[in-house]
Design a protein around this motif. Structure first.
Motif, PDB file in Angstrom:
ATOM      1  N   VAL A 112       0.843  -1.198   0.000  1.00 33.38           N
ATOM      2  CA  VAL A 112       0.000   0.000   0.000  1.00 33.38           C
ATOM      3  C   VAL A 112       0.883   1.255   0.000  1.00 33.38           C
ATOM      4  CG1 VAL A 112      -1.628   1.372   1.391  1.00 33.38           C
ATOM      5  CG2 VAL A 112      -2.028  -1.071   1.048  1.00 33.38           C
ATOM      6  N   ALA A 113       1.886   1.270   0.865  1.00 32.18           N
ATOM      7  CA  ALA A 113       2.772   2.436   0.948  1.00 32.18           C
ATOM      8  C   ALA A 113       3.500   2.687  -0.372  1.00 32.18           C
ATOM      9  CB  ALA A 113       3.779   2.244   2.084  1.00 32.18           C
ATOM     10  N   VAL A 114       3.936   1.621  -1.022  1.00 31.99           N
ATOM     11  CA  VAL A 114       4.653   1.757  -2.292  1.00 31.99           C
ATOM     12  C   VAL A 114       3.726   2.246  -3.408  1.00 31.99           C
ATOM     13  CG1 VAL A 114       5.827   0.406  -4.094  1.00 31.99           C
ATOM     14  CG2 VAL A 114       6.450   0.091  -1.702  1.00 31.99           C
ATOM     15  N   LEU A 115       2.445   1.888  -3.329  1.00 28.65           N
ATOM     16  CA  LEU A 115       1.487   2.271  -4.374  1.00 28.65           C
ATOM     17  C   LEU A 115       0.889   3.666  -4.186  1.00 28.65           C
ATOM     18  CD1 LEU A 115      -0.403  -1.112  -4.888  1.00 28.65           C
ATOM     19  CD2 LEU A 115       1.350  -0.090  -6.348  1.00 28.65           C
ATOM     20  N   VAL A 116       1.136   4.303  -3.051  1.00 27.36           N
ATOM     21  CA  VAL A 116       0.579   5.639  -2.809  1.00 27.36           C
ATOM     22  C   VAL A 116       0.952   6.631  -3.915  1.00 27.36           C
ATOM     23  CG1 VAL A 116       0.683   7.661  -1.274  1.00 27.36           C
ATOM     24  CG2 VAL A 116       0.219   5.395  -0.333  1.00 27.36           C
ATOM     25  N   PRO A 117       2.199   6.689  -4.388  1.00 28.48           N
ATOM     26  CA  PRO A 117       2.500   7.642  -5.463  1.00 28.48           C
ATOM     27  C   PRO A 117       1.688   7.399  -6.741  1.00 28.48           C
ATOM     28  CG  PRO A 117       4.524   6.850  -4.465  1.00 28.48           C
ATOM     29  CD  PRO A 117       3.412   6.022  -3.900  1.00 28.48           C
ATOM     30  N   ILE A 118       1.305   6.161  -6.992  1.00 30.52           N
ATOM     31  CA  ILE A 118       0.438   5.880  -8.145  1.00 30.52           C
ATOM     32  C   ILE A 118      -0.972   6.386  -7.852  1.00 30.52           C
ATOM     33  CG2 ILE A 118      -0.643   4.038  -9.500  1.00 30.52           C
ATOM     34  CD1 ILE A 118       2.006   2.463  -9.134  1.00 30.52           C
ATOM     35  N   ALA A 119      -1.449   6.144  -6.636  1.00 31.29           N
ATOM     36  CA  ALA A 119      -2.796   6.571  -6.253  1.00 31.29           C
ATOM     37  C   ALA A 119      -2.935   8.090  -6.258  1.00 31.29           C
ATOM     38  CB  ALA A 119      -3.163   6.015  -4.878  1.00 31.29           C
ATOM     39  N   THR A 120      -1.867   8.798  -5.907  1.00 30.68           N
ATOM     40  CA  THR A 120      -1.922  10.264  -5.865  1.00 30.68           C
ATOM     41  C   THR A 120      -1.682  10.893  -7.235  1.00 30.68           C
ATOM     42  OG1 THR A 120       0.439  10.470  -5.336  1.00 30.68           O
ATOM     43  CG2 THR A 120      -1.126  10.339  -3.473  1.00 30.68           C
ATOM     44  N   GLY A 121      -1.282  10.087  -8.198  1.00 29.17           N
ATOM     45  CA  GLY A 121      -1.001  10.613  -9.531  1.00 29.17           C
ATOM     46  C   GLY A 121       0.425  11.096  -9.714  1.00 29.17           C
ATOM     47  N   GLU A 122       1.234  10.955  -8.662  1.00 28.80           N
ATOM     48  CA  GLU A 122       2.638  11.362  -8.729  1.00 28.80           C
ATOM     49  C   GLU A 122       3.411  10.510  -9.738  1.00 28.80           C
ATOM     50  OE1 GLU A 122       6.354  11.474  -5.600  1.00 28.80           O
ATOM     51  OE2 GLU A 122       4.322  11.681  -4.803  1.00 28.80           O
ATOM     52  N   ILE A 123       3.042   9.234  -9.831  1.00 30.00           N
ATOM     53  CA  ILE A 123       3.637   8.321 -10.803  1.00 30.00           C
ATOM     54  C   ILE A 123       2.512   7.792 -11.676  1.00 30.00           C
ATOM     55  CG2 ILE A 123       4.827   6.125 -11.145  1.00 30.00           C
ATOM     56  CD1 ILE A 123       6.240   6.554  -8.497  1.00 30.00           C
ATOM     57  N   GLY A 124       2.706   7.907 -12.974  1.00 27.11           N
ATOM     58  CA  GLY A 124       1.719   7.409 -13.920  1.00 27.11           C
ATOM     59  C   GLY A 124       2.404   6.670 -15.057  1.00 27.11           C
ATOM     60  N   PHE A 125       1.643   6.400 -16.101  1.00 26.18           N
ATOM     61  CA  PHE A 125       2.185   5.666 -17.241  1.00 26.18           C
ATOM     62  C   PHE A 125       3.342   6.423 -17.888  1.00 26.18           C
ATOM     63  CE2 PHE A 125      -2.176   3.876 -17.106  1.00 26.18           C
ATOM     64  CZ  PHE A 125      -1.830   2.554 -16.920  1.00 26.18           C
ATOM     65  N   LYS A 126       3.243   7.737 -17.951  1.00 26.77           N
ATOM     66  CA  LYS A 126       4.304   8.551 -18.569  1.00 26.77           C
ATOM     67  C   LYS A 126       5.626   8.335 -17.835  1.00 26.77           C
ATOM     68  CE  LYS A 126       5.640  13.293 -19.557  1.00 26.77           C
ATOM     69  NZ  LYS A 126       5.345  14.703 -19.325  1.00 26.77           N
ATOM     70  N   GLN A 127       5.591   8.415 -16.496  1.00 32.95           N
ATOM     71  CA  GLN A 127       6.813   8.237 -15.708  1.00 32.95           C
ATOM     72  C   GLN A 127       7.353   6.811 -15.837  1.00 32.95           C
ATOM     73  OE1 GLN A 127       4.033   9.731 -14.581  1.00 32.95           O
ATOM     74  NE2 GLN A 127       4.753  11.827 -14.309  1.00 32.95           N
ATOM     75  N   LEU A 128       6.450   5.846 -15.886  1.00 34.16           N
ATOM     76  CA  LEU A 128       6.881   4.459 -16.050  1.00 34.16           C
ATOM     77  C   LEU A 128       7.584   4.266 -17.384  1.00 34.16           C
ATOM     78  CD1 LEU A 128       7.014   1.487 -15.181  1.00 34.16           C
ATOM     79  CD2 LEU A 128       4.748   1.195 -16.210  1.00 34.16           C
ATOM     80  N   LEU A 129       6.990   4.758 -18.455  1.00 40.15           N
ATOM     81  CA  LEU A 129       7.597   4.614 -19.788  1.00 40.15           C
ATOM     82  C   LEU A 129       8.922   5.350 -19.881  1.00 40.15           C
ATOM     83  CD1 LEU A 129       4.383   4.860 -21.993  1.00 40.15           C
ATOM     84  CD2 LEU A 129       5.720   2.809 -21.443  1.00 40.15           C
ATOM     85  N   GLU A 130       9.010   6.535 -19.271  1.00 39.38           N
ATOM     86  CA  GLU A 130      10.279   7.274 -19.268  1.00 39.38           C
ATOM     87  C   GLU A 130      11.343   6.502 -18.484  1.00 39.38           C
ATOM     88  OE1 GLU A 130       9.833  11.304 -17.931  1.00 39.38           O
ATOM     89  OE2 GLU A 130       8.306  11.727 -19.439  1.00 39.38           O
ATOM     90  N   ALA A 131      10.942   5.946 -17.354  1.00 40.97           N
ATOM     91  CA  ALA A 131      11.891   5.215 -16.515  1.00 40.97           C
ATOM     92  C   ALA A 131      12.431   3.991 -17.239  1.00 40.97           C
ATOM     93  CB  ALA A 131      11.229   4.797 -15.204  1.00 40.97           C
ATOM     94  N   LEU A 132      11.586   3.321 -18.028  1.00 41.80           N
ATOM     95  CA  LEU A 132      12.010   2.091 -18.700  1.00 41.80           C
ATOM     96  C   LEU A 132      13.018   2.342 -19.811  1.00 41.80           C
ATOM     97  CD1 LEU A 132       8.703   0.036 -18.722  1.00 41.80           C
ATOM     98  CD2 LEU A 132      10.691  -0.219 -17.231  1.00 41.80           C
ATOM     99  N   LYS A 133      13.272   3.597 -20.120  1.00 45.48           N
ATOM    100  CA  LYS A 133      14.319   3.939 -21.090  1.00 45.48           C
ATOM    101  C   LYS A 133      15.700   3.875 -20.440  1.00 45.48           C
ATOM    102  CE  LYS A 133      11.246   7.000 -23.654  1.00 45.48           C
ATOM    103  NZ  LYS A 133      10.938   8.390 -23.972  1.00 45.48           N
ATOM    104  N   SER A 134      15.734   3.811 -19.131  1.00 47.08           N
ATOM    105  CA  SER A 134      16.984   3.799 -18.384  1.00 47.08           C
ATOM    106  C   SER A 134      17.417   2.367 -18.090  1.00 47.08           C
ATOM    107  CB  SER A 134      16.783   4.547 -17.065  1.00 47.08           C
ATOM    108  OG  SER A 134      17.771   4.192 -16.121  1.00 47.08           O
ATOM    109  N   PRO A 135      18.707   2.074 -18.263  1.00 51.35           N
ATOM    110  CA  PRO A 135      19.174   0.729 -17.886  1.00 51.35           C
ATOM    111  C   PRO A 135      19.019   0.469 -16.387  1.00 51.35           C
ATOM    112  CG  PRO A 135      21.025   2.136 -18.538  1.00 51.35           C
ATOM    113  CD  PRO A 135      19.782   2.894 -18.822  1.00 51.35           C
ATOM    114  N   TYR A 136      19.077   1.530 -15.573  1.00 48.09           N
ATOM    115  CA  TYR A 136      18.893   1.359 -14.138  1.00 48.09           C
ATOM    116  C   TYR A 136      17.473   0.894 -13.818  1.00 48.09           C
ATOM    117  CZ  TYR A 136      23.358   3.768 -13.464  1.00 48.09           C
ATOM    118  OH  TYR A 136      24.675   4.118 -13.482  1.00 48.09           O
ATOM    119  N   ALA A 137      16.509   1.378 -14.567  1.00 51.11           N
ATOM    120  CA  ALA A 137      15.127   0.946 -14.348  1.00 51.11           C
ATOM    121  C   ALA A 137      14.985  -0.541 -14.653  1.00 51.11           C
ATOM    122  CB  ALA A 137      14.172   1.760 -15.214  1.00 51.11           C
ATOM    123  N   TRP A 138      15.636  -1.010 -15.680  1.00 51.56           N
ATOM    124  CA  TRP A 138      15.566  -2.443 -16.013  1.00 51.56           C
ATOM    125  C   TRP A 138      16.265  -3.275 -14.940  1.00 51.56           C
ATOM    126  CZ3 TRP A 138      12.297  -4.556 -19.220  1.00 51.56           C
ATOM    127  CH2 TRP A 138      11.689  -3.731 -20.166  1.00 51.56           C
TER     128      TRP A 138
END
Length: 153
Positions: free
Chosen positions: A61-87
């Motif tokens: 629940v604590a980890v998902l709060v940024p998704i629930a608040t809109g702080e992290i969305g699909f845009k941030q996820l897709l941007e993050a996946l461009k990074s080797p660190y994200a993988w």
């Protein structure tokens, strides 16, 4: 009322106080209160059986709060996946979850190993301000190491 388990909890409480570890202090107070009120024979087995799942749920629940608040969305996820660190983080998260699954089996089936893992976690939490996910991850790592030991030992 004053038993070996109570003495052990009081020693751990002292360690928690010295280390200023609020989580450990609260956990021990809850357990001592349950014991003092005489509910230990009913609640301890229930907490032991369900507690890890409750903890994992609260952490999730604590980890998902940024998704629930809109702080992290699909845009941030897709941007993050461009990074080797994200993988690396993605694969690490998957590996830890798989390792923890093995840890659950070990914690359920091998009580003497559980005692060492739990004590190691308590020491790490109290002395190094670690996070108490240790028994589950530690059990998974121990399970894998034991399997390797059995293969080569």
């Amino acid at each position: 009322m004053f038993s070996q388990s109570t003495a052990f909890l009081l020693i751990l409480l002292a360690i928690g106080i010295i280390a200023k570890n609020q989580s450990l202090i609260i956990a021990i107070f809850v357990l001592l209160l349950i014991k003092l009120l005489g509910f230990d024979s009913k609640l301890y087995p229930y907490i032991q059986g369900k507690g890890i799942n409750w903890g994992v749920t609260i952490i999730t629940v604590a980890v998902l709060v940024p998704i629930a608040t809109g702080e992290i969305g699909f845009k941030q996820l897709l941007e993050a996946l461009k990074s080797p660190y994200a993988w690396i983080a993605l694969l690490s998260g998957m590996a830890v979850a798989i390792i923890a699954k093995s840890g659950l089996t070990l914690l359920e089936n091998d009580p003497h190993i559980t005692a060492a893992l739990v004590f190691g976690t308590i020491l790490a939490v109290a002395l190094f301000k670690a996070v108490a996910v240790g028994p589950l991850i530690g059990a998974g790592i121990a399970y894998i190491c034991m399997r390797i030991f059995n293969i080569f030992g």
